[in-house]
Design an enzyme around this catalytic site. Structure first.
Site, PDB file in Angstrom:
ATOM      1  N   GLU A   6     -11.585  -2.242  -3.739  1.00  0.00           N
ATOM      2  CA  GLU A   6     -11.913  -2.530  -2.350  1.00  0.00           C
ATOM      3  C   GLU A   6     -12.851  -1.467  -1.791  1.00  0.00           C
ATOM      4  OE1 GLU A   6      -9.624  -3.315   1.929  1.00  0.00           O
ATOM      5  OE2 GLU A   6      -8.521  -3.423   0.041  1.00  0.00           O
ATOM      6  N   LYS A  53      -9.139  -8.856   7.825  1.00  0.00           N
ATOM      7  CA  LYS A  53      -8.399  -7.773   8.492  1.00  0.00           C
ATOM      8  C   LYS A  53      -8.009  -8.278   9.878  1.00  0.00           C
ATOM      9  CE  LYS A  53      -8.338  -2.872   7.969  1.00  0.00           C
ATOM     10  NZ  LYS A  53      -8.790  -1.982   6.908  1.00  0.00           N
ATOM     11  N   HIS A 104      -2.933   0.088  -3.626  1.00  0.00           N
ATOM     12  CA  HIS A 104      -3.852   0.533  -2.580  1.00  0.00           C
ATOM     13  C   HIS A 104      -4.350   1.938  -2.893  1.00  0.00           C
ATOM     14  CE1 HIS A 104      -5.280   2.122   1.318  1.00  0.00           C
ATOM     15  NE2 HIS A 104      -5.576   0.875   1.616  1.00  0.00           N
ATOM     16  N   ASP A 156      -8.130   0.759  -2.931  1.00  0.00           N
ATOM     17  CA  ASP A 156      -9.100   0.895  -1.849  1.00  0.00           C
ATOM     18  C   ASP A 156      -9.726   2.283  -1.972  1.00  0.00           C
ATOM     19  OD1 ASP A 156     -10.569   0.933   0.474  1.00  0.00           O
ATOM     20  OD2 ASP A 156      -8.980   0.107   1.735  1.00  0.00           O
ATOM     21  N   GLN A 162       0.837  -1.204   0.000  1.00  0.00           N
ATOM     22  CA  GLN A 162       0.000   0.000   0.000  1.00  0.00           C
ATOM     23  C   GLN A 162       0.871   1.252   0.000  1.00  0.00           C
ATOM     24  OE1 GLN A 162      -2.556   0.011   3.422  1.00  0.00           O
ATOM     25  NE2 GLN A 162      -0.944  -0.555   4.846  1.00  0.00           N
ATOM     26  N   GLN A 164     -11.142  -9.164   2.416  1.00  0.00           N
ATOM     27  CA  GLN A 164      -9.987  -8.778   3.222  1.00  0.00           C
ATOM     28  C   GLN A 164     -10.208  -9.287   4.643  1.00  0.00           C
ATOM     29  OE1 GLN A 164      -7.128  -5.550   5.310  1.00  0.00           O
ATOM     30  NE2 GLN A 164      -8.654  -4.686   3.969  1.00  0.00           N
ATOM     31  N   ASP A 167     -14.296  -5.004   2.759  1.00  0.00           N
ATOM     32  CA  ASP A 167     -13.528  -4.643   3.951  1.00  0.00           C
ATOM     33  C   ASP A 167     -14.511  -4.156   5.013  1.00  0.00           C
ATOM     34  OD1 ASP A 167     -11.854  -3.691   5.897  1.00  0.00           O
ATOM     35  OD2 ASP A 167     -10.806  -2.249   4.658  1.00  0.00           O
TER      36      ASP A 167
END
Length: 417
Positions: free
Chosen positions: A270, A328, A193, A235, A171, A326, A304
């Site tokens: 994302e 996390k 990212h 994202d 990212q 994802q 996410d």
């Protein structure tokens, strides 16, 4: 008694905790800080340094094995646990968790997690506690059995020893152009990212975002080594929905439009939208996925927000409400649940991305590598921090060391057989 003492050491996360709601509502940046009042409970300012808490388990041979507790960058958002409070977490760990650890068989990882993480008055322990303590317990089992953490996961979940590496995703943070160049020069598998977390970065009608996507694809051809062809992963923090509306057809149309600007590339988007609840997210993401699949688009949806715990992941996977989850890690809790999450995704033919947060530490990142490789996740995040070099080094080197160790172990077993 295999665990004779428990140590706690306050520490730093590798980035900052940010008030996502305040940023999404238009807080402006002044250098590295954000101007304005915070809106998410617990935040005294919109951006604050990330804190962590290390837990050390002292074993009978005086070895100390460690794990790190922390929350994710956007704590308190999207159904997540509130902002990490070191004093509160330290007190809870000392009073509740530490006494339980003296009674466990530390060589049995999953059993230890079950005993250590019993609810208190019907309430689950903070997920940061589960995450950090489970890392230490995984290291304890590995030490006591003279194995790698990955081998412990394989044994506990009846998995074959892995032979393949897991693609690494980097990212960029806000230093987009410089960090994209670094990623391309280092031949990162998945990038960049982009941190598209404000209207300014997304642009009117998504134009700024689309131009950035095209630039990343072009740049990878310009300075990448021959044959380099990364997956493009962005994202967007719900900004597609905020800009074009929360109608699945409109969101799918926009994503297809972006994918069409980078033919030949797989495009991961994302968090295209936040529909306000887990159930609404599942229903609407399932529609977006179906539209993209029916069109044969090269774009993939990554969930996410609103998909935090193991049960959330199960619901999304079973509903086919995403192409890629994802996982996390600090939001999932116990790292054993990260392993379970990957296996649930695989069983439902949904991609498993072992992610996490820039606020993590070197220890949590290394433990995540072992779980990712053991379960053969589809990709894993280079963490911690928002820089490319450090995170890619920590995760990439740990994976290479692990695979070299497992290859030696496999050769020994074959020779012995």
């Amino acid at each position: 008694m295999q665990i004779t003492d428990v140590l706690l050491a306050p520490g730093n996360g590798a980035f900052f905790y940010d008030d996502q709601e305040a940023i999404r509502s238009g807080a402006t940046q002044d250098g590295f800080i954000y101007i304005g009042a915070p809106t998410t409970p617990g935040f005294k300012s919109i951006r604050i340094p990330a804190s962590s808490l290390s837990i050390g388990l002292v074993l009978t041979d005086e070895t100390v094995v460690w794990g790190d507790m922390m929350n994710v960058q956007y704590s308190g958002a999207g159904g997540r646990d509130p902002l990490f409070d070191t004093d509160q977490i330290s007190d809870l760990t000392s009073r509740v968790v530490a006494p339980r650890l003296f009674d466990v068989d530390a060589s049995r990882f999953r059993d230890c997690c079950t005993m250590a993480f019993e609810p208190v008055e019907h309430l689950r322990l903070p997920l940061a506690v589960e995450y950090g303590v489970s890392q230490a317990l995984l290291r304890a089992a590995a030490h006591l059995q003279r194995k790698t953490m990955a081998e412990i996961i394989c044994a506990e979940f009846d998995l074959p020893l892995p032979t393949c590496s897991v693609p690494i995703y980097c990212q960029s943070g806000d230093a987009r152009e410089i960090n994209v160049d670094k990623m391309i020069l280092k031949a990162v598998d998945v990038l960049p990212h982009g941190l598209i977390n404000s209207r300014q970065k997304f642009g009117v009608g998504g134009q700024t975002f689309m131009e950035f996507v095209k630039w990343v694809a072009t740049r990878s051809r310009e300075i990448g080594r021959p044959g380099y062809h990364p997956v493009l992963h962005f994202d967007v923090y719900g900004w597609v929905g905020q800009e074009v509306g929360l109608e699945p057809q409109l969101i799918a149309d926009f994503i297809c439009k972006v994918a069409d600007t980078v033919p030949g590339f797989t495009l991961n988007v994302e968090c295209p939208a936040d529909f306000g609840s887990t159930q609404a997210q599942i229903e609407n993401y399932a529609k977006i996925v179906s539209i993209l699949d029916n069109r044969g688009s090269s774009a993939r949806i990554v969930v996410d927000e609103r998909c935090n715990t193991l049960e959330d992941i199960r619901l999304f996977a079973e509903a086919k409400a995403t192409h890629l989850v994802q996982i996390k890690t600090p939001d999932v809790g116990s790292i054993a649940d990260t392993a379970r999450a990957v296996l649930i995704c695989k069983a439902n033919k949904v991609g498993a991305y072992v992610g996490g947060s820039c606020t993590e530490t070197d220890l949590s990142a290394q433990a995540s590598v072992h779980v990712s490789v053991a379960t053969q996740a589809d990709m894993m995040l280079a963490k911690p921090g928002m820089g490319v070099d450090e995170a890619f080094s920590i995760v990439g080197n740990e994976q290479n060391r692990l695979l070299a160790t497992l290859n030696r172990r496999r050769t020994q077993n074959e020779n012995a057989g």
